[in-house]
Design a protein around this motif. Structure first.
Motif: not given
Length: 130
Positions: A66-71, A77-80, A86-94
């Motif tokens: 987990m990275g930054m969290v904005i509420a 929203a959680i940046h992670g 997947a085959p390569k690491p994924l950066i996401a905002v949930d």
């Protein structure tokens, strides 16, 4: 919405994503997800009943950071970083919508991670939470 509601919803979303992706706790969806949870990720079914199966399907090498969290109000929203999804690491905002103490809706935006030395700026795409 009040700061108290925003803080409570932030804590619920963090507990949910930690429970699902770090602890792999199949009881978390029953506790924190609305039964009629709406899923906007095209690879995951609607409803809280889909989440335990997702947890059980995670590969042994899967890891979430987990990275930054904005509420704000009912939205969190959680940046992670997802490694092993997947085959390569994924950066996401949930992005979660939280109503009455339960996650009721989810969106995400994911992209393959590019190492800092291969970006034009030299900046990392992800900074883990401290």
């Amino acid at each position: 919405m009040s700061d108290e509601i925003t803080a409570r919803n932030r804590a619920i979303a963090i507990e949910a994503i930690t429970g699902v992706f770090i602890k792999r706790d199949t009881d978390v969806p029953q506790k924190l997800f609305n039964m009629n949870y709406t899923q906007h990720n095209p690879t995951i079914a609607n409803g809280s009943v889909a989440i335990p199966e997702l947890i059980r399907a995670l590969p042994a090498e899967f890891r979430y950071e987990m990275g930054m969290v904005i509420a704000e109000g009912e939205f969190v929203a959680i940046h992670g970083r997802y490694t092993g999804w997947a085959p390569k690491p994924l950066i996401a905002v949930d992005i979660f919508r939280v109503v009455a103490g339960k996650l009721v809706e989810h969106w995400d935006v994911m992209q393959e991670e590019v190492p800092p030395e291969k970006t034009v700026s030299g900046n990392a795409m992800f900074i883990p939470a401290e």
